[in-house]
Write a protein that holds these residues in place. Sequence first.
Motif, short mmCIF file in Angstrom:
data_model
loop_
_atom_site.label_atom_id
_atom_site.label_comp_id
_atom_site.label_asym_id
_atom_site.label_seq_id
_atom_site.Cartn_x
_atom_site.Cartn_y
_atom_site.Cartn_z
N LYS A 1 24.09 10.94 68.57
CA LYS A 1 25.05 9.45 68.79
C LYS A 1 24.18 7.89 68.81
O LYS A 1 24.69 7.62 68.66
N ASP A 2 22.66 8.38 69.82
CA ASP A 2 22.32 7.41 70.23
C ASP A 2 21.39 6.67 69.38
O ASP A 2 20.55 5.50 69.78
N LYS B 1 31.58 18.17 66.29
CA LYS B 1 31.29 17.15 66.45
C LYS B 1 30.93 16.99 68.48
O LYS B 1 29.66 16.11 68.34
N GLU C 1 27.30 17.22 67.94
CA GLU C 1 26.45 15.73 66.55
C GLU C 1 26.87 14.51 67.89
O GLU C 1 25.25 13.44 67.84
N GLU C 2 27.10 13.82 68.80
CA GLU C 2 27.29 13.62 70.07
C GLU C 2 25.95 12.99 70.51
O GLU C 2 25.54 12.13 71.06
#
Length: 584
Positions: free
Chosen positions: A131-132, A123, A126-127
């Motif tokens: 994320k952006d 996770k 992925e952030e």
Amino acid sequence: MILNRLTIYSRKKEEIIKQYTFNKIGLNIILGDKKDDSNGAGKTSMVDSIRSLLGTKTPKDFENKTNIINADIMLVLEVEKDSDIIYLSRIITDPKYGYVKCGGDLNFDLDNWTRLKDTDYKKETEEIFIKDDKELEHPSFNSLREYIIRDEKIGFGDICLISGRKAINNYFILNYLFLVDGKAEKDILELKNKQEELNKKLKIIETLSDNIIDIQIKKKKIEEELVALIDITKRLNVNKNIDLSKDDYQELKKEYNDISHKIIKLESIKEQYEENINILKENVEKIKELDDVKKFYAQIIEYFPGKLVKNYGEVLDYYQFMVGSRGKFFGEKIKKVSTMLDKIQLKKCELQEKLNKQLDVLQSTTIVEDINNIIEKVNEKNLELADVKLKIEQYSQKETLKNDINNMKQEIIKQTNIRNEMFNIYKETINEAINRFNEILKVTYNEGGVLQFEFNNGTNKNDATGRIKIACSILDESSHGKTYMKINMFDLTWLIQRVENDACLQFLIHDGAYVKPDNKQAKYRLLTYVDKYLTKKQKGQYFVTLNLDELESNDIKALKNENKVIALLGKEKDKDRFMGMKYS
């Protein structure tokens, strides 16, 4: 996002064994230094290490390897995001966890790192990496990673059909990589699934059409049977009957107790009367004893005082009278009491018999069992009735369902048209990708090809409605190695597309992508074209694994001179291996 550096650290020796610094822009070649066969040098292991640090599991090739365990290897990938440094780490002997450190200099003291369970580590990656992205709904980084890091084992069979994944997901990922909104198929599929559920319900209802009359008659019959059963339960009110039995028992018990008290009282009176008679008789006998006293005195003093004689006679007469008269009186009383006792005892026996019967009723479970059986039948009939009512109700919804299905069809058509119009918005983006692919193909092979994006607007059941299908083909692609080159050029098209539009995920890794193609000049032209393009844009990274014999020696030399080779690996000496040791 830029991949800066890969470090291999031995926690046992407390030293950096190997460190690979990447080109922040352009080409990064992981080169095997031996011709013919450089397998075992560690090219794929290096790619697998990067893949692991980006969220997959620790490579199997590293498991249970004595040298790696003894050295206690820690892998660290340094990435740069908006000028900030982030370190990602895996300890090979601790595969269930990943480590993250934000900012500062590289150090290996785990107190300075955040330890995350494997799922949380994924996770976190992925952030960091996607994320952006606010413009498009994106797939998971876990699924994207298979396209961003393609390997020869499963990644070069087709442009999108990676083994084990549904086509709907494959195309959604590729649409995203090309900066096209590809979620229309998923959204419309939800509507089609709802329509399918309605169709299933309608089919079930239509099976009732032939016997709906029988079902309605059955409903009436069950309702009549229920009325009869409920009537029986009302007449066999167990609680009421038991309460009545309790009341009767209590009244009988009270009466029984009263009679018992009377019997005790009468028996006490009878005993008292009998005692009185006995006392009178005893007194007479005592007085008679004075005759003996009289004779005694006569012998002694030859006379008995006259006054005493008189008193003796009076007392004797009195008690003889009492025995005769009062004894008779008490005897009559005793007879009456005895008669009363006989009657009451008889009544007591009758009450005792009634009490026993009431007690049997209260203790008996027959009535309860009977009523339970009836209640079970009532419940069974209620279930039957509910089932019948449901069928009748379902049948009554037939027309409503048909209307709902028609409305759903219209909604699917409406949404398909809307998404088709939205697809047209991306025409410019799509045309850019098509032109870029053809430009790459022209440079590489001096020929044209086809890159096609097609929106499926068919709304039939088996249509992949809303899918933006991507097709790619080049001349003679079935020839030796050209399929690989087609996929290389296809991936590089979306990479350049993302660089051109300054989107996130501006790196691509190909492992084994240049093994099969036999046209060395075509490969070199493709590599240099991409490197020059990215260098000019000052964005994007392209990582490839190569063997020395996959390019001309002069081309290899040129790439080395331009510092495009970031890792020169071999297996003749341990120091030349990826980890600086032989572990397999």
